[in-house]
Write a protein that holds these residues in place. Structure first.
Motif, short mmCIF file in Angstrom:
data_model
loop_
_atom_site.label_atom_id
_atom_site.label_comp_id
_atom_site.label_asym_id
_atom_site.label_seq_id
_atom_site.Cartn_x
_atom_site.Cartn_y
_atom_site.Cartn_z
N LYS A 28 2.71 -2.10 10.53
CA LYS A 28 3.81 -2.82 11.15
C LYS A 28 4.47 -3.66 10.07
O LYS A 28 4.05 -4.80 9.80
CB LYS A 28 3.31 -3.68 12.30
CG LYS A 28 2.72 -2.87 13.46
CD LYS A 28 2.18 -3.79 14.56
CE LYS A 28 1.75 -2.97 15.77
NZ LYS A 28 0.73 -1.96 15.45
N PRO A 29 5.50 -3.13 9.41
CA PRO A 29 6.11 -3.81 8.26
C PRO A 29 6.83 -5.10 8.64
O PRO A 29 7.47 -5.19 9.68
CB PRO A 29 7.09 -2.77 7.71
CG PRO A 29 7.42 -1.91 8.89
CD PRO A 29 6.16 -1.84 9.70
N THR A 30 6.71 -6.09 7.75
CA THR A 30 7.47 -7.31 7.88
C THR A 30 8.89 -7.05 7.38
O THR A 30 9.19 -5.96 6.85
CB THR A 30 6.84 -8.43 7.04
OG1 THR A 30 6.90 -8.05 5.65
CG2 THR A 30 5.39 -8.66 7.44
N GLU A 31 9.77 -8.03 7.50
CA GLU A 31 11.15 -7.84 7.04
C GLU A 31 11.21 -7.58 5.54
O GLU A 31 12.02 -6.78 5.07
CB GLU A 31 12.00 -9.06 7.41
CG GLU A 31 12.27 -9.20 8.90
CD GLU A 31 12.92 -7.94 9.49
OE1 GLU A 31 13.88 -7.44 8.87
OE2 GLU A 31 12.47 -7.47 10.54
N LYS A 32 10.35 -8.25 4.78
CA LYS A 32 10.34 -8.04 3.33
C LYS A 32 9.83 -6.65 2.98
O LYS A 32 10.33 -6.01 2.04
CB LYS A 32 9.49 -9.11 2.65
CG LYS A 32 10.12 -10.49 2.69
CD LYS A 32 9.33 -11.50 1.87
CE LYS A 32 10.05 -12.85 1.86
NZ LYS A 32 9.33 -13.85 1.03
N GLN A 33 8.86 -6.16 3.72
CA GLN A 33 8.38 -4.80 3.49
C GLN A 33 9.44 -3.77 3.88
O GLN A 33 9.61 -2.75 3.21
CB GLN A 33 7.09 -4.57 4.28
CG GLN A 33 5.90 -5.32 3.70
CD GLN A 33 4.69 -5.27 4.61
OE1 GLN A 33 4.80 -5.46 5.82
NE2 GLN A 33 3.51 -5.00 4.04
N LYS A 34 10.16 -4.03 4.97
CA LYS A 34 11.24 -3.13 5.37
C LYS A 34 12.31 -3.04 4.29
O LYS A 34 12.84 -1.96 4.02
CB LYS A 34 11.85 -3.60 6.69
CG LYS A 34 10.95 -3.41 7.91
CD LYS A 34 11.63 -3.95 9.16
CE LYS A 34 10.74 -3.82 10.38
NZ LYS A 34 11.38 -4.40 11.60
N ALA A 35 12.63 -4.17 3.67
CA ALA A 35 13.63 -4.18 2.60
C ALA A 35 13.16 -3.32 1.43
O ALA A 35 13.96 -2.58 0.83
CB ALA A 35 13.89 -5.61 2.14
N PHE A 36 11.88 -3.40 1.11
CA PHE A 36 11.30 -2.59 0.04
C PHE A 36 11.44 -1.10 0.37
O PHE A 36 11.84 -0.29 -0.47
CB PHE A 36 9.84 -2.96 -0.14
CG PHE A 36 9.06 -2.05 -1.04
CD1 PHE A 36 9.18 -2.13 -2.42
CD2 PHE A 36 8.18 -1.10 -0.52
CE1 PHE A 36 8.45 -1.29 -3.25
CE2 PHE A 36 7.45 -0.26 -1.33
CZ PHE A 36 7.60 -0.35 -2.71
N HIS A 37 11.14 -0.72 1.60
CA HIS A 37 11.22 0.68 2.00
C HIS A 37 12.66 1.18 2.06
O HIS A 37 12.92 2.36 1.78
CB HIS A 37 10.55 0.87 3.36
CG HIS A 37 9.07 0.67 3.36
ND1 HIS A 37 8.22 1.38 2.54
CD2 HIS A 37 8.28 -0.17 4.09
CE1 HIS A 37 6.97 0.99 2.76
NE2 HIS A 37 6.98 0.06 3.68
N ARG A 38 13.59 0.32 2.40
CA ARG A 38 14.99 0.75 2.51
C ARG A 38 15.68 0.93 1.16
O ARG A 38 16.71 1.59 1.06
CB ARG A 38 15.78 -0.28 3.33
CG ARG A 38 15.50 -0.25 4.82
CD ARG A 38 16.56 -1.04 5.58
NE ARG A 38 16.54 -2.46 5.22
CZ ARG A 38 15.94 -3.40 5.95
NH1 ARG A 38 15.30 -3.07 7.06
NH2 ARG A 38 15.98 -4.66 5.56
N SER A 39 15.11 0.35 0.13
CA SER A 39 15.74 0.38 -1.19
C SER A 39 15.93 1.81 -1.70
O SER A 39 15.06 2.66 -1.53
CB SER A 39 14.88 -0.39 -2.19
OG SER A 39 15.37 -0.23 -3.51
N LYS A 40 17.06 2.03 -2.35
CA LYS A 40 17.35 3.34 -2.95
C LYS A 40 17.15 3.32 -4.47
O LYS A 40 17.44 4.31 -5.15
CB LYS A 40 18.80 3.73 -2.65
CG LYS A 40 19.14 3.80 -1.16
CD LYS A 40 18.29 4.83 -0.43
CE LYS A 40 18.69 4.91 1.05
NZ LYS A 40 17.82 5.86 1.79
#
Length: 205
Positions: free
Chosen positions: A10-22
């Motif tokens: 269950k990713p936190t907002e900071k983890q989601k930002a890491f995953h969304r990065s291109k």
């Protein structure tokens, strides 16, 4: 990354930002207990399951690889996705044909095993303890366009080292500016950011 790909993550907002990065090269530099290794492993499983290629997991030592990084891999990767795991060679094959080779970064001979390979992606855990030589070799082998063609690292801070120079200063070894600074993206967090860790653990820190 599809947010609901792995029920236990269950990713936190900071983890989601890491995953969304291109970004082609990503560094997640956080305090202990943040969940950065989980993020790195989820990213690897996602890439390998979606794009058939050869991937590499790197950790500073074999014990760290076995006791930490690989534990995270088998915790999150659905067992039904795994075709074979050779413990001796530390080689994982997924049912879609993707291969994952696990190496230690404290042995140049181990690192040099990469020289003849074409990689589709790579993940380095606690990469700050590894030499920059590892990063240089991984870049040189990142050339299978069937894969995601990206490298991402997770680590706890370790001073003003080669990671700081690349991801913060955006400079080469000779001090000149990188020609591709947009390829390097840094993500940070603290030990207190993880809502799933025990409160007593946070108070002790």
């Amino acid at each position: 990354m599809p947010e609901n790909s792995f029920k236990r993550y269950k990713p936190t907002e900071k983890q989601k930002a890491f995953h969304r990065s291109k970004a082609k090269f990503r560094l997640f530099c956080t305090g202990v207990g943040f969940g950065k290794s989980a993020s790195g492993i989820i990213e690897l499983i996602t890439a390998a399951s979606q794009q058939k290629s050869l991937y590499v997991i790197v950790a500073p030592t074999i014990p760290m690889l076995k006791n930490a990084t690989l534990r995270e891999f088998f915790k999150f990767c659905p067992h039904t996705w795994i075709r074979d795991y050779n413990k001796t060679d530390r080689h994982i094959t997924l049912k879609n044909g993707s291969e994952i080779l696990c190496l230690s970064g404290d042995n140049e001979r181990d690192i040099d095993r990469l020289r003849g390979m074409n990689l589709g992606g790579a993940y380095g855990d606690e990469i700050a303890i590894c030499p920059e030589y590892m990063h240089e070799i991984l870049i040189a082998r990142l050339r299978d366009s069937n894969g995601c063609m990206k490298i991402w690292y997770t680590t706890t801070p370790k001073g003003f080292n080669w990671l700081y120079r690349l991801f913060v200063e955006k400079k080469r070894k000779d001090g000149k500016e990188l020609s591709n600074p947009e390829d390097y993206e840094l993500f940070t967090g603290t030990s207190l950011d993880n809502p799933f860790t025990d409160q007593e653990f946070k108070q002790t820190l």
